[in-house]
Design an enzyme around this catalytic site. Structure first.
Site, PDB file in Angstrom:
ATOM      1  N   SER A  65     -33.272  14.515  48.184  1.00 53.39           N
ATOM      2  CA  SER A  65     -33.438  13.077  48.365  1.00 53.39           C
ATOM      3  C   SER A  65     -34.797  12.849  48.989  1.00 53.39           C
ATOM      4  O   SER A  65     -35.336  13.731  49.653  1.00 53.39           O
ATOM      5  CB  SER A  65     -32.344  12.551  49.289  1.00 53.39           C
ATOM      6  OG  SER A  65     -32.622  11.223  49.691  1.00 53.39           O
TER       7      SER A  65
ATOM      8  N   TYR B  99     -26.856  12.823  56.899  1.00 53.76           N
ATOM      9  CA  TYR B  99     -27.348  12.879  55.520  1.00 53.76           C
ATOM     10  C   TYR B  99     -28.793  13.371  55.489  1.00 53.76           C
ATOM     11  O   TYR B  99     -29.144  14.264  54.715  1.00 53.76           O
ATOM     12  CB  TYR B  99     -27.242  11.497  54.877  1.00 53.76           C
ATOM     13  CG  TYR B  99     -27.794  11.425  53.477  1.00 53.76           C
ATOM     14  CD1 TYR B  99     -27.007  11.760  52.387  1.00 53.76           C
ATOM     15  CD2 TYR B  99     -29.097  11.007  53.235  1.00 53.76           C
ATOM     16  CE1 TYR B  99     -27.486  11.683  51.091  1.00 53.76           C
ATOM     17  CE2 TYR B  99     -29.597  10.930  51.954  1.00 53.76           C
ATOM     18  CZ  TYR B  99     -28.798  11.265  50.882  1.00 53.76           C
ATOM     19  OH  TYR B  99     -29.293  11.197  49.604  1.00 53.76           O
TER      20      TYR B  99
END
Length: 97
Positions: free
Chosen positions: A58, A75
């Site tokens: 990401s 995350y």
């Protein structure tokens, strides 16, 4: 060819996320990639053919703390680890050529 792709946001801050939220975020986002690598890369190497691995991370794995507001610290930490793991794996696989 191995393609690892998983993403799950869990928790929010470094200090308010629960252990379960950390475990969930790291389990899916990082350990899922580790499991894929462990399951497939040894046999790919044993076949003595080119070994291609793509790990989707990401942008959060590249910008770190700047992304935590939207996605949560667990995350971001997991995706940063996937980015580093991918770089380490690339070095290891190049050495096997």
């Amino acid at each position: 060819f191995l393609f690892n792709n998983a993403g799950l946001s869990a928790g929010y801050s470094s200090f308010n996320s629960t252990k379960s939220e950390w475990d969930l975020a790291l389990g899916v986002n990082l350990n899922g990639v580790i499991n894929g690598i462990s399951a497939f890369v040894p046999s790919m190497i044993a076949q003595n053919t080119p070994c291609y691995v793509v790990n989707t991370s990401s942008v959060a794995g590249l910008v770190g703390a700047n992304a935590m507001v939207d996605t949560g610290v667990p995350y971001v930490v997991a995706k940063t680890a996937v980015t580093s793991l991918t770089e380490c794996l690339a070095v290891e696989l190049r050495a096997k050529k």
